[in-house]
Design a protein around this motif. Structure first.
Motif, PDB file in Angstrom:
ATOM      1  N   UNK A   1       0.837  -1.203   0.000  1.00 22.28           N
ATOM      2  CA  UNK A   1       0.000   0.000   0.000  1.00 22.28           C
ATOM      3  C   UNK A   1       0.867   1.245   0.000  1.00 22.28           C
ATOM      4  N   UNK A   2       0.268   2.343  -0.454  1.00 24.92           N
ATOM      5  CA  UNK A   2       0.931   3.652  -0.481  1.00 24.92           C
ATOM      6  C   UNK A   2      -0.141   4.722  -0.346  1.00 24.92           C
ATOM      7  N   UNK A   3       0.240   5.938   0.018  1.00 26.85           N
ATOM      8  CA  UNK A   3      -0.770   6.991   0.227  1.00 26.85           C
ATOM      9  C   UNK A   3      -1.470   7.449  -1.047  1.00 26.85           C
ATOM     10  N   UNK A   4      -0.771   7.399  -2.200  1.00 27.38           N
ATOM     11  CA  UNK A   4      -1.353   7.890  -3.440  1.00 27.38           C
ATOM     12  C   UNK A   4      -1.418   6.787  -4.485  1.00 27.38           C
ATOM     13  N   UNK A   5      -2.281   6.989  -5.475  1.00 26.06           N
ATOM     14  CA  UNK A   5      -2.428   6.016  -6.538  1.00 26.06           C
ATOM     15  C   UNK A   5      -1.168   5.838  -7.348  1.00 26.06           C
ATOM     16  N   UNK A   6      -0.453   6.942  -7.594  1.00 24.90           N
ATOM     17  CA  UNK A   6       0.774   6.845  -8.387  1.00 24.90           C
ATOM     18  C   UNK A   6       1.873   6.109  -7.640  1.00 24.90           C
ATOM     19  N   UNK A   7       1.968   6.350  -6.324  1.00 22.94           N
ATOM     20  CA  UNK A   7       2.974   5.637  -5.540  1.00 22.94           C
ATOM     21  C   UNK A   7       2.647   4.147  -5.489  1.00 22.94           C
TER      22      UNK A   7
ATOM     23  N   UNK B   1     -25.086  18.449 -17.483  1.00 21.63           N
ATOM     24  CA  UNK B   1     -24.303  19.164 -16.472  1.00 21.63           C
ATOM     25  C   UNK B   1     -23.345  18.213 -15.766  1.00 21.63           C
ATOM     26  N   UNK B   2     -22.545  17.552 -16.595  1.00 22.23           N
ATOM     27  CA  UNK B   2     -21.675  16.511 -16.051  1.00 22.23           C
ATOM     28  C   UNK B   2     -20.319  16.568 -16.734  1.00 22.23           C
ATOM     29  N   UNK B   3     -19.280  16.357 -15.935  1.00 15.43           N
ATOM     30  CA  UNK B   3     -17.917  16.279 -16.450  1.00 15.43           C
ATOM     31  C   UNK B   3     -17.344  14.924 -16.047  1.00 15.43           C
ATOM     32  N   UNK B   4     -16.758  14.213 -17.003  1.00 19.34           N
ATOM     33  CA  UNK B   4     -16.181  12.894 -16.732  1.00 19.34           C
ATOM     34  C   UNK B   4     -14.664  12.985 -16.761  1.00 19.34           C
ATOM     35  N   UNK B   5     -14.030  12.455 -15.712  1.00 16.72           N
ATOM     36  CA  UNK B   5     -12.574  12.491 -15.580  1.00 16.72           C
ATOM     37  C   UNK B   5     -12.049  11.066 -15.508  1.00 16.72           C
ATOM     38  N   UNK B   6     -10.999  10.803 -16.255  1.00 17.91           N
ATOM     39  CA  UNK B   6     -10.371   9.485 -16.261  1.00 17.91           C
ATOM     40  C   UNK B   6      -9.183   9.495 -15.308  1.00 17.91           C
ATOM     41  N   UNK B   7      -9.307   8.728 -14.212  1.00 19.43           N
ATOM     42  CA  UNK B   7      -8.216   8.578 -13.248  1.00 19.43           C
ATOM     43  C   UNK B   7      -7.575   7.203 -13.458  1.00 19.43           C
ATOM     44  N   UNK B   8      -6.503   7.169 -14.224  1.00 17.12           N
ATOM     45  CA  UNK B   8      -5.766   5.921 -14.470  1.00 17.12           C
ATOM     46  C   UNK B   8      -6.688   4.780 -14.895  1.00 17.12           C
ATOM     47  N   UNK B   9      -7.552   5.063 -15.886  1.00 19.22           N
ATOM     48  CA  UNK B   9      -8.429   4.032 -16.426  1.00 19.22           C
ATOM     49  C   UNK B   9      -9.781   3.929 -15.765  1.00 19.22           C
ATOM     50  N   UNK B  10     -10.003   4.657 -14.666  1.00 22.46           N
ATOM     51  CA  UNK B  10     -11.296   4.624 -13.983  1.00 22.46           C
ATOM     52  C   UNK B  10     -11.995   5.962 -14.179  1.00 22.46           C
ATOM     53  N   UNK B  11     -13.195   5.937 -14.756  1.00 20.61           N
ATOM     54  CA  UNK B  11     -13.914   7.161 -15.073  1.00 20.61           C
ATOM     55  C   UNK B  11     -14.823   7.577 -13.923  1.00 20.61           C
ATOM     56  N   UNK B  12     -14.703   8.850 -13.546  1.00 28.18           N
ATOM     57  CA  UNK B  12     -15.458   9.408 -12.421  1.00 28.18           C
ATOM     58  C   UNK B  12     -16.241  10.613 -12.932  1.00 28.18           C
ATOM     59  N   UNK B  13     -17.517  10.694 -12.545  1.00 27.72           N
ATOM     60  CA  UNK B  13     -18.373  11.778 -13.005  1.00 27.72           C
ATOM     61  C   UNK B  13     -18.537  12.849 -11.930  1.00 27.72           C
TER      62      UNK B  13
ATOM     63  N   UNK C   1      -4.949  12.867  -6.403  1.00 25.81           N
ATOM     64  CA  UNK C   1      -5.153  12.041  -7.599  1.00 25.81           C
ATOM     65  C   UNK C   1      -5.190  12.935  -8.836  1.00 25.81           C
ATOM     66  N   UNK C   2      -4.527  12.499  -9.909  1.00 27.01           N
ATOM     67  CA  UNK C   2      -4.479  13.258 -11.155  1.00 27.01           C
ATOM     68  C   UNK C   2      -5.206  12.487 -12.250  1.00 27.01           C
ATOM     69  N   UNK C   3      -6.042  13.191 -13.001  1.00 29.97           N
ATOM     70  CA  UNK C   3      -6.799  12.568 -14.084  1.00 29.97           C
ATOM     71  C   UNK C   3      -6.883  13.482 -15.294  1.00 29.97           C
ATOM     72  N   UNK C   4      -7.564  12.995 -16.330  1.00 32.39           N
ATOM     73  CA  UNK C   4      -7.757  13.736 -17.575  1.00 32.39           C
ATOM     74  C   UNK C   4      -9.255  13.914 -17.816  1.00 32.39           C
TER      75      UNK C   4
END
Length: 767
Positions: free
Chosen positions: A418-424, A666-678, A654-657
């Protein structure tokens, strides 16, 4: 007229609610100061404007709108103006939309840069009456389920009755192509929700508060929002994310709450302690807290002491040896100390390890010869229930983790990484070929109960737990992890104690090492293959207080560069050239995803807020976009989550695109390392642009290429551990853009502001 909108003049039947306030400038600079006294309404009456002029027209465009202060610059098309000559109106309006009818009172002025404009002292916005206005109003993305195309269809079908149909005869919406029962309900619900927050917005604006968080207040309290705020405005500090003491205090003062009331005293004291917690502290000496509060709040000491006593009696605060703790932080320190004591005392269920044989086996499997310090770290971790491995870049921490994973798995023990962040966590997984998770996901947060599923009474399943980047872990997260470990578990903590401490309260890794209660191995030998890296070499030089050693010009494989600049403007120009042209051309890194700009600060010319605006325009200037909370979000933008959102399973850092913006929904979708969050549009204040970010926010992350800005403009934050942390974020390339003077100041400044914590003493049994 149909009532709609919020926080501005609203019309329903014959009733008109109007708000008039003097023009205000954006309050960004004020928000950086802790100035309690200034939050009170100023005494005296404001001079009335003599015979103000009036202008009226349809809002054609919104040039600028600060959702916190209401400060607005917009262009309107006057009624009957066939030439379409636009009038620029400047003033305060909590909410304004394209297509609305705007009425303003004020005076004409000539601005030095922007020319003739109308300076308004009062602005009223009404729902549009013309067909073009209605279409523009609905097509602005204000209502979920309606975009520009659907707005055109609605106006074509219902004409000037469109708003009335939505408000009173919503079933008729299904007469329009593309609207079925589901979309009709979405439109109606969104319309009603906007109407419901109208009174909240008007109420807040009338008490000197902007509307940026009106939706959050509505979601928190529903139709009881106004009564909840009236009864106790200070509850907003604790219950609504994004609203702090200053905002609540401004409302309270406007509502007539006495400045020396116990409610204000208690809220102010809590705010001071919470502010200190944000700076990393777990407690504050009681006398110091009272003295500071007395000066800033201008409340008698006797009232403050009574408020403190009551808070201690109610268990909100804890007093210990003359120090005051927020109860959750006091509990967290106690739990961490007790949990570590419990772990070290409990026996393991696995058979004893033959340490020498295990180390030899790992060497053979990995095809390497461990250094003396690495061998000592392995032997310590294999022989201890709890151990710490610390050291800088290139000293072999990852190699030790790989070896430990191989050894423990060969013994049929279940290993959890385990690590504190997704990238770690992702880096751990790539190095060990074993699944690694963030601590939050390991503990499984349950949105229904608002608690982690794993904890006391429901321990994690596993024999060995290896935690990386421990310098980032604050005291509360460490509490959550330790209380979820089974007594029989082996725990290995890995981190670099010379990096910046956690963003949250506590100094866990440093306190654990300094307590001398746990076995610790310090790694300080740079391995030959890593020593070839100028990044690694210079990181260690900085950590030892030495200046950069720069590679000779045209050195093959050079991965570290320094570019001298003479001004902030020069720094920005050099940074842009590196990100957009030079680095992609020479090193073939993608500027959108592989180059990260780092800076010590959030604000000022070289702060990440300004740099993000500049980089967004350079790297992602077009495409579908939406503006919220003073910034534009565009499809393709790199964004940073700025708070833990357990419901969405995304966390601070967490960093996404941004992959999709849907104005109708009225929705924005962000991809966090392959997982999409609205995200709903009203939730976008949880996302910052991430082309540039602060060094603190970069902790736990690594990037292929880093461009670090470091000038004397960052003077207050020029510290050795900050420079060291920033440099070690770059994996393949680091370019420092700045001045030799600033780098020298940072390198020499090894004075790290101490954090007030008691964990070390608790571990040593002093507390």
């Amino acid at each position: 007229m149909v009532s709609f909108g919020g926080g501005r003049s609203l019309t329903m039947g014959v009733e008109t609610v109007s708000i008039a306030r003097n023009q205000q400038q954006p309050m960004d600079s004020m928000q950086q100061q802790i100035d309690f006294a200034a939050s009170r309404p100023a005494a005296g009456k404001q001079a009335a404007e003599p015979d103000p002029e009036c202008v009226e027209g349809v809002v054609n465009r919104i040039v600028y709108h600060n959702e916190e202060t209401g400060y607005t610059v917009c262009g309107i098309l006057p009624r009957g103006n066939t030439g379409k000559e636009e009038i620029v109106v400047v003033g305060v309006c909590p909410s304004v939309c394209e297509g609305e009818l705007l009425q303003a009172k004020g005076a004409w002025v000539k601005h030095k840069q922007h020319g003739r404009q109308f300076q308004a002292v009062q602005i009223e916005c009404h729902p549009p009456a013309s067909l073009a206005g209605i279409q523009r109003f609905l097509g602005s993305g204000l209502i979920r389920g309606i975009g520009k195309v659907m707005a055109e269809r609605l106006v074509e079908r219902f004409g000037d009755k469109t708003l009335e149909v939505i408000d009173r005869e919503s079933r008729r919406l299904e007469e329009v192509e593309g609207i079925g029962p589901v979309r009709r309900e979405m439109i109606k619900e969104s319309w009603n929700q906007r109407k419901a927050i109208r009174d909240i917005m008007v109420f807040l604006q009338s008490h000197g508060v902007g509307t940026a968080h009106a939706m959050r207040i509505y979601k928190q309290y529903g139709n009881q929002a106004i009564s909840a705020v009236r009864n106790n405005p200070y509850r907003l500090c604790q219950e609504v994310w994004g609203i702090g003491f200053k905002t609540a205090d401004r409302i309270a003062m406007s509502l007539g709450v006495p400045p020396d009331s116990e409610a204000r005293a208690r809220a102010g004291l809590m705010y001071l302690l919470e502010t200190l917690a944000e700076e990393g502290h777990c407690f504050c000496p009681s006398d110091e807290l009272t003295e500071t509060a007395e000066q800033l709040l201008e409340i008698p000491a006797v009232v403050l002491r009574d408020a403190l006593l009551r808070a201690v009696q109610e268990g909100v605060l804890v007093e210990e040896r003359g120090n005051l703790f927020l109860a959750p932080l006091h509990e967290a320190e106690q739990w961490v100390a007790r949990a570590l004591e419990r772990l070290m005392a409990a026996p393991t269920e696995a058979p004893p390890v033959q340490v020498e044989k295990a180390v030899e086996w790992a060497q053979g499997r990995m095809g390497i010869q461990f250094a003396i310090a690495q061998r000592a770290a392995l032997e310590m971790a294999l022989a201890s229930k709890v151990s710490i491995i610390t050291g800088g870049p290139g000293v072999g921490k990852t190699t030790i983790v790989r070896a430990l994973v191989d050894i423990f798995r060969a013994r049929k023990q279940k290993v959890c990484l385990a690590a504190p962040t997704g990238r770690a966590a992702k880096r751990m997984e790539e190095a060990t070929h074993l699944e690694a998770r963030t601590i939050h996901r390991l503990l499984k947060y349950n949105p229904k109960t608002h608690r982690f599923e794993h904890g006391p009474g429901n321990s994690l399943e596993g024999d060995v737990f290896i935690l990386d980047e421990v310098s980032m872990v604050d005291i509360r997260l460490m509490q959550s992890l330790l209380t979820a470990l089974p007594n029989s578990a082996t725990l290995v903590l890995v981190g670099d104690a010379d990096q910046l401490p956690s963003v949250g309260p506590g100094n866990v890794l440093r306190d654990l090492i300094d307590s001398r209660v746990l076995p610790v191995t310090h790694l300080d030998t740079i391995f030959r293959q890593e020593a070839r890296s100028w990044i690694v070499r210079n990181a260690h030089r900085v950590n030892e207080g030495q200046p950069f050693e720069l590679p000779p010009e045209n050195t093959p494989g050079a991965d570290f560069f320094f570019l001298e600049v003479v001004s902030p403007e020069d720094a920005i120009a050099r940074m842009l050239d590196l990100v957009t042209r030079r680095i992609p051309a020479k090193f073939h890194f993608d500027p959108m995803r592989e180059i990260q700009v780092l800076t010590p600060m959030r604000r000022n010319q070289l702060g990440c807020e300004n740099l993000n605006t500049i980089l967004q325009e350079a790297l992602n200037p077009g495409g579908e976009s939406v503006k919220r909370f003073g910034r534009h979000y565009r499809e393709g933008d790199r964004v940073l989550q700025v708070r833990n959102n357990y419901d969405k399973d995304v966390f601070n850092g967490d960093i996404g695109i941004v992959v999709r913006i849907e104005m109708e929904d009225q929705r924005v979708t962000v991809n966090f390392d392959g997982r999409k969050v609205e995200y709903e549009l009203d939730e976008l204040d949880e996302l910052d642009l991430a082309y540039a970010c602060s060094v603190h926010k970069s902790q736990g992350s690594e990037y292929p290429a880093v461009v670090l800005l470091m000038t004397t403009q960052h003077y207050k934050l020029l510290q050795r551990n900050l420079l060291y942390t920033a440099m070690t974020r770059g994996r393949k390339l680091v370019c420092v853009v700045g001045s030799h003077k600033a780098v020298a100041i940072a390198t020499r400044n090894d004075h790290v502001a101490g954090r007030r914590t008691a964990l070390r003493d608790r571990l040593k049994g002093i507390v």
